[in-house]
Design a protein around this motif. Structure first.
Motif, PDB file in Angstrom:
ATOM      1  N   CYS A  47     -30.445 -23.593  12.708  1.00 50.07           N
ATOM      2  CA  CYS A  47     -30.539 -25.030  12.511  1.00 50.07           C
ATOM      3  C   CYS A  47     -31.392 -25.246  11.275  1.00 50.07           C
ATOM      4  CB  CYS A  47     -31.184 -25.643  13.754  1.00 50.07           C
ATOM      5  SG  CYS A  47     -31.713 -27.310  13.518  1.00 50.07           S
ATOM      6  N   TYR A  48     -30.827 -25.992  10.324  1.00 48.99           N
ATOM      7  CA  TYR A  48     -31.560 -26.157   9.067  1.00 48.99           C
ATOM      8  C   TYR A  48     -32.549 -27.307   9.127  1.00 48.99           C
ATOM      9  CZ  TYR A  48     -28.464 -22.776   6.970  1.00 48.99           C
ATOM     10  OH  TYR A  48     -27.804 -21.627   6.681  1.00 48.99           O
ATOM     11  N   ASP A  49     -32.553 -27.970  10.257  1.00 46.44           N
ATOM     12  CA  ASP A  49     -33.462 -29.094  10.399  1.00 46.44           C
ATOM     13  C   ASP A  49     -34.793 -28.592  10.946  1.00 46.44           C
ATOM     14  OD1 ASP A  49     -34.576 -31.529  10.575  1.00 46.44           O
ATOM     15  OD2 ASP A  49     -33.566 -32.080  12.448  1.00 46.44           O
ATOM     16  N   THR A  50     -35.797 -28.591  10.114  1.00 45.84           N
ATOM     17  CA  THR A  50     -37.055 -27.944  10.519  1.00 45.84           C
ATOM     18  C   THR A  50     -38.184 -28.938  10.775  1.00 45.84           C
ATOM     19  OG1 THR A  50     -37.526 -27.641   8.199  1.00 45.84           O
ATOM     20  CG2 THR A  50     -36.580 -25.783   9.356  1.00 45.84           C
ATOM     21  N   VAL A  51     -37.815 -30.197  10.909  1.00 43.73           N
ATOM     22  CA  VAL A  51     -38.871 -31.209  11.067  1.00 43.73           C
ATOM     23  C   VAL A  51     -39.809 -30.858  12.223  1.00 43.73           C
ATOM     24  CG1 VAL A  51     -39.349 -33.631  11.534  1.00 43.73           C
ATOM     25  CG2 VAL A  51     -37.385 -32.984  10.152  1.00 43.73           C
ATOM     26  N   LYS A  52     -39.191 -30.467  13.331  1.00 40.40           N
ATOM     27  CA  LYS A  52     -39.996 -30.179  14.517  1.00 40.40           C
ATOM     28  C   LYS A  52     -40.888 -28.963  14.302  1.00 40.40           C
ATOM     29  CE  LYS A  52     -38.528 -28.568  18.355  1.00 40.40           C
ATOM     30  NZ  LYS A  52     -37.331 -28.212  19.110  1.00 40.40           N
ATOM     31  N   GLU A  53     -40.260 -27.933  13.697  1.00 42.12           N
ATOM     32  CA  GLU A  53     -41.034 -26.718  13.467  1.00 42.12           C
ATOM     33  C   GLU A  53     -42.201 -26.987  12.528  1.00 42.12           C
ATOM     34  OE1 GLU A  53     -40.700 -24.231  15.153  1.00 42.12           O
ATOM     35  OE2 GLU A  53     -38.676 -24.283  15.956  1.00 42.12           O
ATOM     36  N   GLY A  79     -14.411 -20.160  -0.724  1.00 41.55           N
ATOM     37  CA  GLY A  79     -13.925 -21.393  -0.138  1.00 41.55           C
ATOM     38  C   GLY A  79     -12.840 -21.284   0.881  1.00 41.55           C
ATOM     39  N   GLU A  80     -12.532 -20.108   1.364  1.00 36.63           N
ATOM     40  CA  GLU A  80     -11.512 -20.079   2.406  1.00 36.63           C
ATOM     41  C   GLU A  80     -12.055 -20.697   3.694  1.00 36.63           C
ATOM     42  OE1 GLU A  80      -8.896 -17.019   2.709  1.00 36.63           O
ATOM     43  OE2 GLU A  80      -9.317 -16.118   0.764  1.00 36.63           O
ATOM     44  N   PHE A  81     -13.330 -20.575   3.861  1.00 36.97           N
ATOM     45  CA  PHE A  81     -14.012 -21.264   4.975  1.00 36.97           C
ATOM     46  C   PHE A  81     -15.442 -21.519   4.512  1.00 36.97           C
ATOM     47  CE2 PHE A  81     -14.164 -16.698   5.544  1.00 36.97           C
ATOM     48  CZ  PHE A  81     -15.521 -16.468   5.626  1.00 36.97           C
ATOM     49  N   PRO A  82     -16.090 -22.486   5.103  1.00 39.32           N
ATOM     50  CA  PRO A  82     -17.459 -22.780   4.654  1.00 39.32           C
ATOM     51  C   PRO A  82     -18.394 -21.634   5.018  1.00 39.32           C
ATOM     52  CG  PRO A  82     -16.602 -24.502   6.103  1.00 39.32           C
ATOM     53  CD  PRO A  82     -15.644 -23.376   6.168  1.00 39.32           C
ATOM     54  N   LEU A  83     -19.036 -21.085   4.020  1.00 44.70           N
ATOM     55  CA  LEU A  83     -19.986 -20.002   4.269  1.00 44.70           C
ATOM     56  C   LEU A  83     -21.391 -20.496   3.951  1.00 44.70           C
ATOM     57  CD1 LEU A  83     -20.603 -16.994   4.839  1.00 44.70           C
ATOM     58  CD2 LEU A  83     -20.316 -16.589   2.401  1.00 44.70           C
ATOM     59  N   ASN A  84     -22.243 -20.401   4.924  1.00 45.19           N
ATOM     60  CA  ASN A  84     -23.643 -20.779   4.713  1.00 45.19           C
ATOM     61  C   ASN A  84     -24.516 -19.548   4.825  1.00 45.19           C
ATOM     62  OD1 ASN A  84     -23.390 -23.632   4.418  1.00 45.19           O
ATOM     63  ND2 ASN A  84     -22.819 -23.668   6.592  1.00 45.19           N
ATOM     64  N   ALA A  85     -25.652 -19.610   4.213  1.00 44.59           N
ATOM     65  CA  ALA A  85     -26.547 -18.465   4.292  1.00 44.59           C
ATOM     66  C   ALA A  85     -27.950 -18.922   4.625  1.00 44.59           C
ATOM     67  CB  ALA A  85     -26.556 -17.728   2.959  1.00 44.59           C
ATOM     68  N   ALA A 101     -35.560 -24.438   4.168  1.00 44.54           N
ATOM     69  CA  ALA A 101     -35.262 -25.633   3.381  1.00 44.54           C
ATOM     70  C   ALA A 101     -34.536 -25.269   2.096  1.00 44.54           C
ATOM     71  CB  ALA A 101     -36.558 -26.368   3.071  1.00 44.54           C
ATOM     72  N   ASP A 102     -35.008 -24.211   1.433  1.00 50.89           N
ATOM     73  CA  ASP A 102     -34.352 -23.750   0.191  1.00 50.89           C
ATOM     74  C   ASP A 102     -32.922 -23.331   0.469  1.00 50.89           C
ATOM     75  OD1 ASP A 102     -36.563 -24.258  -1.231  1.00 50.89           O
ATOM     76  OD2 ASP A 102     -37.233 -22.163  -1.433  1.00 50.89           O
ATOM     77  N   SER A 103     -32.729 -22.600   1.581  1.00 54.00           N
ATOM     78  CA  SER A 103     -31.383 -22.131   1.912  1.00 54.00           C
ATOM     79  C   SER A 103     -30.438 -23.304   2.061  1.00 54.00           C
ATOM     80  CB  SER A 103     -31.404 -21.363   3.242  1.00 54.00           C
ATOM     81  OG  SER A 103     -32.335 -20.338   3.185  1.00 54.00           O
ATOM     82  N   LYS A 104     -30.939 -24.342   2.659  1.00 53.87           N
ATOM     83  CA  LYS A 104     -30.096 -25.512   2.871  1.00 53.87           C
ATOM     84  C   LYS A 104     -29.636 -26.067   1.521  1.00 53.87           C
ATOM     85  CE  LYS A 104     -30.222 -29.997   5.156  1.00 53.87           C
ATOM     86  NZ  LYS A 104     -31.127 -30.998   5.721  1.00 53.87           N
ATOM     87  N   ARG A 105     -30.594 -26.139   0.598  1.00 48.85           N
ATOM     88  CA  ARG A 105     -30.259 -26.678  -0.725  1.00 48.85           C
ATOM     89  C   ARG A 105     -29.256 -25.775  -1.438  1.00 48.85           C
ATOM     90  NH1 ARG A 105     -35.249 -27.199  -2.446  1.00 48.85           N
ATOM     91  NH2 ARG A 105     -35.084 -25.517  -3.969  1.00 48.85           N
TER      92      ARG A 105
END
Lengths: 798, 84
Positions: free
Chosen positions: A510-516, A564-570, A543-547
């Motif tokens: 989860c890229y949302d780190t507000v709680k952490e 782009g064959e599928f969304p790849l996140n890291a 946070a950087d990874s998200k950007r």
């Protein structure tokens, strides 16, 4: 001369008549000389200088009468007991006993009463004598001066002494019985207030004498009771004869009442009720025993009241002491009980007993292998909070919880439990405690704060405080500080928190780190900025990874790098700042590998001179399975995704072949396949051959045969601490190989001592125990890098 | 059966493409940060000299500022010039 003798003898006759009352028929001729005669006779004696012997003679005869007649007669009333007192005294015995007691006391009273006029006459004569003291011979003067007690009290003293000298064994028990019955009757007939909750009117039986309401003998009992008391009081014997029995009865009733009222109930404060009962019921009764109204009596009642109150507090403390463990567990519901106990503890001397007893019950009920660490921690936290109420200085807590802390230190998962409950999502005890955000107070970083603002209200530590430990201000009440101080340092906790955080970030993705970030800020307040720097970097990585993800997946980049064959996140980590990750081999599907490669290129273009190292086995894949009859959506780990991906090409795989393609060892692969088996998507057709189920299988066929254990191996993405330790030992491996090459075979002790000599001296390397070394070497034996025989290790022949 | 990957999240660690692991000046890993910095990576980048040696930018700048006469690479003593 003879005339003088005669007058003397007449006078003596008068005197002996006057001062020896007629018991029974003894010289009972009804003649009692008048006071004037008496006085004249004494006057005569006085003229001869022997008046003072009258008093001496009187006491002599009194003692004789008492010893020979009155006292034996009194005790003879109770002789029937020796015959009938074997069984326990039933009601009939009881009431019979009442009559006997009453009669005995009455008789004693009446026969003693005969002496009272003599005493008062004697007292008058005595005073007359004193007035003429100067004319007396010196022998008589000394005699007069000796008798500082009044005659009446001397007479009573003689009676008490002679009576009690002969007291039979059974008597005190029976007296207790008598007073206890009287107390019950008193309570029933007491019109003032009812302390018992049950409604007495509805009962057919009188609860005190256990007779029908009509035959209730309570009134009778009470009358007897009053009469006995009255007579005893007039004889000045009440305290001596009945005092013990009355106190015993009172104690018993206090004990019963406290037990009945408070036992097992911690939610209400009972102290006011108990005190009211003591004042209302018990002391009223005792007052009725000692009813009189002079100054002496007021003092007596005051003393009794104090004594009874003290005993009440003691009883309450004892009762609560036994239940203290449960009270602690039930905190905060049991707050009322604790506050009561605190009041009582201050007034009694049971503090040491309380500490010992609580310590024992904690050890017995908490500190054994059957209790979860989490439960021990919960109990410990409860104890911290509860004992804070009982003893604000924290000394009891310190003394009582020392074994708990010692025990927690031995448990492996203590730190993990504490840290995970610190950052618990629910409204956990510790999480809310963390919100308070006070800095940690540990022994090592404490600076004495001399400028105490409230120096005027300073109190010394309780006497049982450990003087080598810190002072009051330091004995902090902060729960988190107390927990962290179990280990004495923050490092372990910080390290554990890092692992926990990494785990959480890499399992949810989860890229949302507000709680952490919020937690981290709170923790920073407690543990300090520098300690948690590592975690800060970790969160920044997220946070950087998200950007970077947004950037790489933007249209321009997709055009440039064909990601782009599928969304790849890291999730791009700064490896230096993360805990060591678990290393595993996994050959991802080609399409994914390509995508990763493209992503890497995009990253390199974005951040000059930097590159990525993929950890393909970690991650989270969201995929749709389009089967013949249904479409299913899953979020799975890359290895699961890879397995199912391969079943696209062919519907039947042997374990070996799949292992070759994915480069995952068969044992691990089998465990992972189990996931799809439980979902009914793969089936083990024959041993080690798996086949895809295109259609939803019948439920029945699924049971039994397949359904291996669903248990996922250690879910953590972090390398276990044991693995890390072995990594550290790996440093020694080259030394060991060198040693064994040169020296042939060696026993483990030699290897260890040589390692200590040559390899463990450097500051960077950690030491290792012989036990750890044995484990390490045994693993090498299993890996066939060593041979072990006859206690010696050697290298296998090449 | 067809497997449609809707999204794939993977894990990677980044590293500098450099010929050494540690900065020659502060002895900290390149992938970490220099002693004055808190955050690695963008906040504490590396620079390369024409002699092909590289350092944390903060480290080499501090070094160069302390040299009055010649600005030399601390590793090879050649004149320090930033690689374009």
């Amino acid at each position: 001369m003879s005339e003088a003798l005669e007058t003397l003898s007449v006078a003596w006759n008068v005197i002996s008549k006057a001062f020896r009352p007629a018991l029974d028929s003894r010289n009972n001729d009804g003649y009692l000389p008048s006071y004037e005669d008496l006085k004249a006779s004494v006057e005569l004696l006085h003229q001869h200088g022997i008046a003072h012997i009258v008093e001496e003679w009187f006491f002599e005869t009194l003692q004789q009468d008492l010893r020979e007649i009155i006292v034996p007669r009194f005790w003879s009333h109770f002789d029937f007991q020796t015959a009938g007192a074997d069984g326990d005294p039933d009601t009939s015995f009881g009431s019979k006993y009442f009559r006997v007691l009453l009669n005995a006391v009455k008789e004693l009273h009446s026969s003693f009463q005969l002496y009272i006029p003599c005493v008062s006459q004697l007292q008058c004569l005595h005073e007359d004598l004193q007035a003429e003291e100067d004319t007396l011979p010196s022998e008589a003067q000394t005699f007069l001066q000796c008798s500082y007690l009044s005659l009446a009290s001397r007479v009573h003293l003689v009676l008490k002494a002679l009576l009690l000298a002969k007291i039979p064994q059974q008597f005190s028990n029976n007296l207790i019985n008598f007073y206890s019955r009287a107390f019950k009757a008193f309570q029933i007939k007491q019109p003032l207030e009812k302390y018992e909750e049950e409604d007495l009117d509805d009962q057919l039986e009188c609860p005190a004498c256990e007779n029908d309401n009509e035959n209730c003998c309570c009134v009778e009992v009470l009358n007897t009771f009053q009469e006995v008391n009255q007579h005893l009081k007039e004889l000045n014997l009440l305290e001596a004869v009945a005092g013990d029995a009355v106190t015993t009865v009172a104690y018993r009733h206090i004990q019963d009442y406290v037990q009945k009222t408070c036992k097992g109930n911690y939610e209400n404060s009972y102290m006011p009720q108990l005190e009211r009962w003591l004042d209302g019921a018990l002391l009223m009764w005792m007052q009725s025993v000692y009813s009189e109204s002079n100054a002496e009596y007021v003092v007596l009642i005051c003393n009794i009241k104090e004594q009874m109150n003290h005993f009440l507090y003691e009883t309450y403390t004892t009762v609560r002491m036994e239940e203290l463990f449960s009270i602690i567990i039930e905190f905060p519901e049991s707050q009322a009980a604790l506050e009561d106990l605190k009041v009582c503890l201050e007034k009694t001397n049971l503090r040491q007993n309380l500490i010992t007893s609580l310590k024992n019950s904690l050890e017995r009920r908490l500190l054994h292998p059957g209790v979860n660490t989490a439960d021990i921690l919960t109990a410990y936290i409860s104890a911290i909070k509860a004992l804070r109420i009982l003893d604000p200085t924290g000394v009891i807590l310190q003394l009582v919880c020392e074994p708990v802390r010692k025990y927690l230190r031995l448990r492996e998962d203590t730190v993990r439990c504490i840290v995970s409950s610190l950052t618990d999502d629910g409204c956990g005890e510790l999480a809310s405690e963390l919100m308070k955000g006070a800095p940690l107070l540990l022994d090592d970083n404490y600076q004495a704060d001399e400028e105490d603002v409230n120096w005027e209200s300073w109190q010394p530590d309780p006497s049982d405080a450990d003087p080598t430990k810190t002072t009051q201000s330091h004995r902090s009440h902060d729960i988190i500080s107390m927990l962290v101080s179990i280990y004495g340092s923050k490092d372990l906790f910080v390290k554990e928190y890092c692992v926990l955080l990494a785990d959480r970030l890499l399992s949810t993705f989860c890229y949302d780190t507000v709680k952490e970030i919020r937690y981290l800020e709170l923790l920073k307040l407690r543990f300090g900025e520098s300690q948690l720097h590592q975690c800060e970097v970790m969160l920044k990585d997220v946070a950087d990874s998200k950007r970077i993800n947004t950037h790489v997946n933007s249209e321009k980049m997709i055009a440039d790098f064909r990601v782009g064959e599928f969304p790849l996140n890291a999730m791009i980590l700064s490896a230096q700042f993360w805990p060591t990750l678990r290393e595993e081999h996994l050959q991802l599907p080609e399409i994914v590998e390509k995508a990763l490669e493209s992503y890497k290129k995009a990253f390199e273009a974005l951040k000059g001179n930097r590159t990525l190292c993929w950890k393909g086995h970690l991650g989270l894949v969201n995929l749709d399975l389009q089967l013949k009859d249904r479409t299913l959506n899953f979020s799975v780990s890359p290895i699961h995704a890879t397995i199912i991906w391969h079943f696209q090409e062919k519907a039947r795989w042997s374990l070996e072949a799949l292992s070759a393609v994915t480069r995952v060892p068969t044992s691990a692969l089998r465990r992972k396949i189990a996931y799809w088996q439980t979902l009914g998507i793969l089936r083990e057709e024959a041993t080690d051959v798996f086949v895809l189920e295109e259609e939803e299988p019948q439920r029945q066929s699924l049971d039994g045969s397949v359904l291996p254990d669903e248990e996922e191996e250690n879910g953590s993405v972090m390398a276990s601490s044991q693995d890390q330790r072995e990594e550290e030992l790996q440093v020694f491996w080259s030394f060991i190989v060198g040693m064994l090459t040169n020296l042939g075979s060696l026993p483990i002790e030699r290897i260890h001592s040589m390692l200590r000599m040559f390899a463990m001296q450097g500051s960077g390397t950690t030491g290792c125990s012989i036990h750890e070394l044995r484990q390490f070497l045994d693993r090498k034996v299993r890996e066939q890098k060593l041979v072990y025989s006859g206690g010696y290790y050697r290298l296998p022949r090449a | 059966m067809k497997v449609v990957i809707k999204s794939w999240t993977s894990v990677a660690s980044w590293r500098w493409i450099a010929n050494d692991d540690n900065c020659g000046i502060c002895r900290m890993p390149f992938d970490g940060c220099c002693t004055d910095c808190k955050m690695p990576g963008d906040d504490c980048p590396l620079v390369w000299g024409q002699c092909s040696h590289c350092f944390h930018i903060h480290c080499i700048m501090k070094w160069l500022n302390s040299q009055q006469v010649h600005q030399l690479c601390p590793m090879c003593r050649q004149e320090w010039k930033f690689k374009e």
